[in-house]
Structure formats: C-alpha cells, structure tokens
Design a protein around this motif. Structure first.
Motif, PDB file in Angstrom:
ATOM      1  N   ASP B  96       0.817  -1.215   0.000  1.00 11.02           N
ATOM      2  CA  ASP B  96       0.000   0.000   0.000  1.00 11.02           C
ATOM      3  C   ASP B  96       0.844   1.255   0.000  1.00 11.02           C
ATOM      4  N   GLY B  97       2.111   1.136   0.258  1.00 13.80           N
ATOM      5  CA  GLY B  97       2.966   2.306   0.336  1.00 13.80           C
ATOM      6  C   GLY B  97       2.772   3.051   1.643  1.00 13.80           C
ATOM      7  N   LEU B  98       3.467   4.158   1.755  1.00 12.24           N
ATOM      8  CA  LEU B  98       3.412   4.985   2.949  1.00 12.24           C
ATOM      9  C   LEU B  98       2.388   6.098   2.786  1.00 12.24           C
ATOM     10  N   THR B  99       1.684   6.407   3.877  1.00 13.84           N
ATOM     11  CA  THR B  99       0.824   7.589   3.949  1.00 13.84           C
ATOM     12  C   THR B  99       1.529   8.603   4.831  1.00 13.84           C
ATOM     13  N   PHE B 100       1.771   9.778   4.296  1.00 13.17           N
ATOM     14  CA  PHE B 100       2.647  10.746   4.944  1.00 13.17           C
ATOM     15  C   PHE B 100       1.874  11.815   5.694  1.00 13.17           C
ATOM     16  N   GLY B 101       2.485  12.295   6.785  1.00 12.98           N
ATOM     17  CA  GLY B 101       2.069  13.539   7.383  1.00 12.98           C
ATOM     18  C   GLY B 101       2.696  14.708   6.637  1.00 12.98           C
ATOM     19  N   LYS B 102       2.318  15.905   7.035  1.00 14.99           N
ATOM     20  CA  LYS B 102       2.805  17.094   6.335  1.00 14.99           C
ATOM     21  C   LYS B 102       4.210  17.492   6.761  1.00 14.99           C
ATOM     22  N   GLY B 103       4.683  16.933   7.858  1.00 12.67           N
ATOM     23  CA  GLY B 103       6.043  17.227   8.288  1.00 12.67           C
ATOM     24  C   GLY B 103       6.111  18.338   9.315  1.00 12.67           C
TER      25      GLY B 103
END
Lengths: 112, 110
Positions: B96-103
C-alpha cells in the motif's frame, strides 16, 4: 551503504512532452515505489511494484503514468503527456520486505 | 481530514534543547516511519516502529498503538538537526505504500 539512485536529478520539459524518470533500486530489494511531492506539500504515494507487476496505485496514478522494470535493475516512471501540475519532486524507494525503506534523492521535474 | 497529523508544523529551538515532535493517525497501521528530509529534498528513514520504543544516538522514537500516537524526541539538539521531520504510516500490507504527514519544520539555532 547501498543506495537507491535516481536520474536525472533535475528535468525541465515542455507541457505535452513525455518524460521518463529512472531509478536503480538496491539490488536485493523486492518492492519498489514511486512517490511525488509537489512544492510545499506532503509526499504522496503513486504506485508500488512487486514481482514484475503493479501491486497498488493511488488515484493520482492515472492513464498518463506507467512504470516498468525493463532489465531487472532499472525501475522507470513514464509520464506520457506532461501537464503543468505534474511539476514536483519524484522519489523512488525500494524495500526488501515492504517495511524497511530506502529512498532515492529524487528527480525534480519542472513542466513549462 | 488528514489521516496522519503532525504537531507542531514549525519549531524553532535553541541548541541543546530537548525536542519533541508528535504524530497522530486515524487509521489502522502495521508500522510507522519517522523520516528526515533536508533542504534539497532527499528523504532518509530514521526509524521504523510497530511497537514500543527505539533509540539511535540522540534520537528516540516511541509509539502507542492503542492511542494511535507516536513521538520523536531529539536530545541535546544541534543545528545540524535542522530539517523537516515526517511521520509516515504503513496502513495494511506494505504494498500500500506509505501515507505521509505534512512534516514538522525544525530549526535549531546556535
């Protein structure tokens, strides 16, 4: 330490042109990914690739995008007819097990 | 609503301070990454966690699966720690890959 290599580091292309972004994953890794980051925004998943086929793709990965592993080492992302909104940093990543990640240093694509 | 939320978005601190960056997520996950992104863009994985706590040098990462929360701590911060720190989760199988935060944009001033 093994690296994921991406070329070119920066590409400028005219709207409507095709571009191919290239990646050389770590040799014994099995999972390969493309992500993109539009300037000032978060990183977004595009596609994952395993066993010579696409495993998952996001809604961003529409018909203008395609991926290939043409020769067992390179992993490419093709954008068929670029649009201004395709301007972004594109990251390739590879993983031995779909959990540990190594990212490439990215290709900055500018569509003019 | 973002599935991965980080706080703070920006943090400026003095050299030597103890830094904490928080990550909350609203989806079920199998693992969580803390990543570092320097100017120029390259991304490096600092930690991958599925439970408990990990330490590497001055960096410590913790995760509470029940509360859907993770923290990244930097002890004795240094100007070279200045970077964007990103929380990213693996939701199901890794395909599914990574789901990122905005940092979190961290600046450590000398």
């Amino acid at each position: 330490e093994p690296e994921v290599t991406q070329t070119p580091s920066h590409q400028v292309t005219q709207m409507g042109q095709e571009v191919i972004l290239r990646c050389v994953p770590i040799s014994n890794h099995l999972y390969f990914y493309w992500y993109r980051q539009i300037l000032g925004q978060k990183v977004e998943f595009l596609v994952s690739f395993y066993n010579n086929e696409i495993s998952e793709k996001s809604e961003i990965f529409d018909d203008q995008f395609s991926v290939e592993r043409p020769d067992g080492s390179n992993f490419t992302l093709k954008i068929r007819s670029t649009k201004l909104e395709d301007s972004a940093m594109y990251f390739c990543a590879s993983s031995p097990d779909s959990y540990g990640y190594t990212f490439g240093s990215g290709t900055r694509l500018t569509v003019v | 609503k973002n599935e991965v939320e980080q706080s703070p978005q920006n943090l400026t601190a003095q050299e030597g301070e103890f830094i904490t960056i928080n990550c909350s997520y609203s989806v079920g996950i199998s693992a969580l990454h803390w990543l570092q992104q320097h100017p120029g863009g390259g991304i490096v994985s600092l930690f991958m966690l599925s439970s408990g706590k990990k330490k590497h040098g001055r960096l410590i990462a913790t995760i509470n699966i029940q509360e859907k929360h993770s923290s990244l701590h930097i002890t004795a911060s240094h100007p070279r720690d200045s970077a964007v720190y990103i929380c990213a989760v693996i939701r199901g199988g890794g395909a599914d890959g990574l789901t990122f935060g905005k940092g979190t944009h961290l600046i450590i001033q000398p």
